[in-house]
Write a protein that holds these residues in place. Structure first.
Motif, PDB file in Angstrom:
ATOM      1  N   UNK A 115      46.768  48.005  38.403  1.00  9.69           N
ATOM      2  CA  UNK A 115      45.676  47.590  37.514  1.00  9.69           C
ATOM      3  C   UNK A 115      45.416  46.095  37.719  1.00  9.69           C
ATOM      4  N   UNK A 116      44.139  45.710  37.855  1.00  7.27           N
ATOM      5  CA  UNK A 116      43.852  44.283  38.066  1.00  7.27           C
ATOM      6  C   UNK A 116      44.385  43.416  36.920  1.00  7.27           C
ATOM      7  N   UNK A 117      44.947  42.281  37.286  1.00  3.94           N
ATOM      8  CA  UNK A 117      45.428  41.327  36.269  1.00  3.94           C
ATOM      9  C   UNK A 117      44.251  40.626  35.610  1.00  3.94           C
ATOM     10  N   UNK A 118      43.163  40.476  36.390  1.00  2.00           N
ATOM     11  CA  UNK A 118      42.018  39.725  35.876  1.00  2.00           C
ATOM     12  C   UNK A 118      40.777  40.600  36.022  1.00  2.00           C
ATOM     13  N   UNK A 119      39.974  40.666  34.965  1.00  2.00           N
ATOM     14  CA  UNK A 119      38.732  41.443  35.029  1.00  2.00           C
ATOM     15  C   UNK A 119      37.583  40.555  34.591  1.00  2.00           C
ATOM     16  N   UNK A 120      36.570  40.417  35.454  1.00  2.00           N
ATOM     17  CA  UNK A 120      35.474  39.502  35.108  1.00  2.00           C
ATOM     18  C   UNK A 120      34.302  40.221  34.436  1.00  2.00           C
ATOM     19  N   UNK A 121      34.298  41.551  34.472  1.00  2.00           N
ATOM     20  CA  UNK A 121      33.312  42.360  33.728  1.00  2.00           C
ATOM     21  C   UNK A 121      31.863  41.939  33.923  1.00  2.00           C
ATOM     22  N   UNK A 122      31.443  41.692  35.161  1.00  2.00           N
ATOM     23  CA  UNK A 122      30.078  41.168  35.326  1.00  2.00           C
ATOM     24  C   UNK A 122      28.990  42.244  35.251  1.00  2.00           C
ATOM     25  N   UNK A 123      29.268  43.454  35.701  1.00  2.00           N
ATOM     26  CA  UNK A 123      28.268  44.531  35.654  1.00  2.00           C
ATOM     27  C   UNK A 123      27.126  44.321  36.636  1.00  2.00           C
ATOM     28  N   UNK A 124      26.061  45.122  36.461  1.00  2.00           N
ATOM     29  CA  UNK A 124      24.929  45.076  37.394  1.00  2.00           C
ATOM     30  C   UNK A 124      23.955  43.963  37.017  1.00  2.00           C
ATOM     31  N   UNK A 125      23.012  43.713  37.919  1.00  2.00           N
ATOM     32  CA  UNK A 125      21.971  42.714  37.667  1.00  2.00           C
ATOM     33  C   UNK A 125      21.243  42.436  38.954  1.00  2.00           C
ATOM     34  N   UNK A 126      20.230  41.590  38.900  1.00  2.92           N
ATOM     35  CA  UNK A 126      19.561  41.186  40.141  1.00  2.92           C
ATOM     36  C   UNK A 126      20.594  40.422  40.973  1.00  2.92           C
ATOM     37  N   UNK A 127      20.294  40.231  42.243  1.00  2.00           N
ATOM     38  CA  UNK A 127      21.266  39.528  43.098  1.00  2.00           C
ATOM     39  C   UNK A 127      21.628  38.169  42.518  1.00  2.00           C
ATOM     40  N   UNK A 161      56.936  29.991  45.369  1.00  2.00           N
ATOM     41  CA  UNK A 161      56.155  31.232  45.441  1.00  2.00           C
ATOM     42  C   UNK A 161      54.657  30.896  45.510  1.00  2.00           C
ATOM     43  N   UNK A 162      53.974  31.408  46.530  1.00  2.00           N
ATOM     44  CA  UNK A 162      52.528  31.166  46.614  1.00  2.00           C
ATOM     45  C   UNK A 162      51.779  32.326  45.956  1.00  2.00           C
ATOM     46  N   UNK A 163      50.945  31.994  44.972  1.00  2.00           N
ATOM     47  CA  UNK A 163      50.145  33.008  44.286  1.00  2.00           C
ATOM     48  C   UNK A 163      48.811  33.183  45.017  1.00  2.00           C
ATOM     49  N   UNK A 164      48.485  34.438  45.340  1.00  2.00           N
ATOM     50  CA  UNK A 164      47.232  34.712  46.065  1.00  2.00           C
ATOM     51  C   UNK A 164      46.370  35.674  45.263  1.00  2.00           C
ATOM     52  N   UNK A 165      45.114  35.325  45.058  1.00  2.00           N
ATOM     53  CA  UNK A 165      44.175  36.244  44.403  1.00  2.00           C
ATOM     54  C   UNK A 165      43.582  37.182  45.440  1.00  2.00           C
ATOM     55  N   UNK A 166      43.557  38.474  45.132  1.00  2.00           N
ATOM     56  CA  UNK A 166      42.864  39.460  45.971  1.00  2.00           C
ATOM     57  C   UNK A 166      41.642  39.906  45.183  1.00  2.00           C
ATOM     58  N   UNK A 167      40.469  39.646  45.726  1.00  2.00           N
ATOM     59  CA  UNK A 167      39.238  39.894  44.964  1.00  2.00           C
ATOM     60  C   UNK A 167      38.578  41.211  45.376  1.00  2.00           C
ATOM     61  N   UNK A 168      38.270  42.043  44.386  1.00  2.22           N
ATOM     62  CA  UNK A 168      37.515  43.278  44.660  1.00  2.22           C
ATOM     63  C   UNK A 168      36.432  43.419  43.613  1.00  2.22           C
ATOM     64  N   UNK A 169      35.343  44.059  43.993  1.00  3.99           N
ATOM     65  CA  UNK A 169      34.266  44.203  43.022  1.00  3.99           C
ATOM     66  C   UNK A 169      33.544  45.520  43.151  1.00  3.99           C
ATOM     67  N   UNK A 170      33.319  45.937  44.399  1.00  6.42           N
ATOM     68  CA  UNK A 170      32.490  47.121  44.630  1.00  6.42           C
ATOM     69  C   UNK A 170      33.293  48.158  45.414  1.00  6.42           C
ATOM     70  N   UNK A 179      31.676  44.315  39.480  1.00  6.09           N
ATOM     71  CA  UNK A 179      30.363  44.620  40.091  1.00  6.09           C
ATOM     72  C   UNK A 179      30.087  46.126  40.009  1.00  6.09           C
ATOM     73  N   UNK A 180      31.097  46.936  40.356  1.00 10.08           N
ATOM     74  CA  UNK A 180      31.004  48.384  40.111  1.00 10.08           C
ATOM     75  C   UNK A 180      31.910  48.709  38.931  1.00 10.08           C
ATOM     76  N   UNK A 181      31.419  49.569  38.047  1.00  7.79           N
ATOM     77  CA  UNK A 181      32.107  49.781  36.766  1.00  7.79           C
ATOM     78  C   UNK A 181      32.165  51.249  36.361  1.00  7.79           C
ATOM     79  N   UNK A 182      31.263  52.105  36.882  1.00 13.58           N
ATOM     80  CA  UNK A 182      31.345  53.533  36.539  1.00 13.58           C
ATOM     81  C   UNK A 182      32.697  54.071  37.004  1.00 13.58           C
ATOM     82  N   UNK A 183      33.271  54.990  36.217  1.00 14.04           N
ATOM     83  CA  UNK A 183      34.586  55.530  36.591  1.00 14.04           C
ATOM     84  C   UNK A 183      34.557  56.106  38.012  1.00 14.04           C
ATOM     85  N   UNK A 184      33.471  56.806  38.354  1.00 17.72           N
ATOM     86  CA  UNK A 184      33.403  57.468  39.656  1.00 17.72           C
ATOM     87  C   UNK A 184      33.228  56.504  40.823  1.00 17.72           C
TER      88      UNK A 184
END
Ligand code: UD1
Length: 370
Positions: free
Chosen positions: A57-69, A1-10, A39-44
């Motif tokens: 629901x994402x299996x992994x959450x990195x919780x980075x939030x906003x900031x400068x680039x 079985x090949x495990x693939x990460x699907x990354x989303x943030x915004x 990267x985006x965290x507000x419910x809306x």
């Protein structure tokens, strides 16, 4: 079985990930895992799309939030690398052009984990846009480049990318649009007291339009003026709301009934508002594509676009942020003098199937194996 990460943030990542996640679920030998960078965290801007589009629901959450680039990109890079070191997938799929896209690609390639880029090859040729830098960097390190429109293939060829890394698969964001058309939240028109074809929809959040108070004030004044001819509805991105408040424009905006400002819409509300609008004014990438699919006139509030097909065979025209050009194009729409547009090849609601096939074929042929 090949495990693939699907990354989303915004926000724009979620509509692209949804159909790909579903298509991969049907491929024997592949298991996918959703990684949310935060990267985006507000419910809306976030949760609402997961529930509406049926994204697990994402299996992994990195919780980075906003900031400068620099800070945001660095946080994603560091946290995703730590995750990869704990639990290494066979490949990583990234979407679009946001900071999460480039940061996760970089973390992966440095550890020898292959990267698949969905929506590869697009170029605005405007390096002042953070997204353009993200696109160029991601494409230069990704292993498999899945492209949404023909211009992307040409761009990659010109940059010397070998053809065996590139596949033209079509537009996965349109897959979501096609699936969700039946669930558009048409009740939003009555809630906002606007009639079908009797209003315009505005979205605007690019730094080039909202970060400079002078430019922002000019844009808002232009919108006020247009809204006297046709009521406008303006769901506001948090970046824009912050900028409006700092420029002291919020009190004035609250008073103007013809220009209704709202919090960010759900997917179903936005879809209903787009498809029934007389005209859309936007600086979003995705909305240029969606209005082309829906054949709704679109005034793109930018000087360039990485999605040229929307202006050649689609319904969009570049008008920048110059009031004279915006006004002239708006009048043309009102007079009914706008091109009707035509179908874009491979924007047919089945792009995610081709993405899944391409990934399965590529994994099968690579050292990773299936
Ligand atoms: C990002 C993408 C842009 C995309 C847009 C879609 C990059 C470089 N830009 O821009 O390509 O079109 O998303 O929405 O990745 N904020 C909130 N709540 C949130 C998220 C953001 O309040 O949930 C506010 C914060 O003040 C933040 C600002 O919006 O600093 C900007 O957020 P950020 O993710 O840095 O960029 P976007 O403008 O959203």
């Amino acid at each position: 079985m090949a495990l693939i990460d699907l990354v989303a943030g915004a926000r724009p990542n979620f509509m692209k990930l949804a159909p790909v996640q579903r298509a991969l679920a049907g491929v024997v030998g592949i298991e996918s895992r959703i990684v949310h960078t935060g990267q985006h965290y507000d419910a809306g801007m976030n949760d609402v799309f997961f529930s509406e589009l049926g994204i697990p629901t994402p299996e992994v959450h990195l919780d980075v939030g906003s900031g400068s680039h620099g800070a945001q990109t660095a946080r994603i890079l560091e946290r995703y690398e730590a995750h990869l070191l704990k639990s290494r997938p066979a490949a990583v799929v990234v979407f679009g052009d946001v900071n999460s896209t480039v940061a996760c690609s970089l973390a992966a390639v440095k550890l020898g984990v292959p990267v698949v880029h969905v929506e590869a090859g697009l170029r605005s040729f405007d390096r002042t846009m953070p997204e353009e830098i993200n696109r160029i960097l991601t494409d230069s390190i990704a292993d498999l480049l899945l492209v949404s429109e023909a211009s992307g293939v040409e761009n990659l060829r010109r940059e010397g990318v070998s053809e065996d890394r590139v596949r033209l698969v079509g537009n996965v964001m349109i897959d979501t649009l096609v699936t969700e058309l039946a669930h558009a939240d048409n009740g939003v028109l009555a809630r906002l007291d606007v009639g079908e074809g009797k209003y315009g929809l505005v979205t605007m959040h690019r730094p080039s339009n909202v970060d400079d108070p002078e430019v922002l004030t000019r844009m808002i004044d232009t919108l006020f003026e247009l809204s006297e001819k046709l009521p406008l509805v303006f769901p506001m991105h948090p970046r824009t709301l912050n900028a409006v408040e700092s420029a002291g424009l919020d009190a004035d905006l609250a008073e103007r009934k013809s220009l209704q400002c709202l919090p960010p819409c759900t997917y179903g509300e936005n879809l209903a508002l787009m498809k029934s609008a007389k005209v859309v004014l936007t600086d979003s990438g995705g909305i240029q594509e969606e209005t082309t699919y829906l054949r709704v006139p679109c005034l793109t509030l930018r000087e360039n676009t990485e999605r040229p097909v929307t202006t050649t065979i689609g319904t969009s025209r570049l008008v920048g942020n110059d009031p004279t050009r915006i006004r002239a194009a708006f009048e043309e729409v009102i007079r009914g003098e706008w091109p009707e547009g035509s179908e874009v090849p491979l924007w047919d609601g089945r792009a995610a199937e081709r993405v899944a096939e391409a990934i399965a074929g590529w994994l099968g042929a690579s050292d990773v194996g299936l």
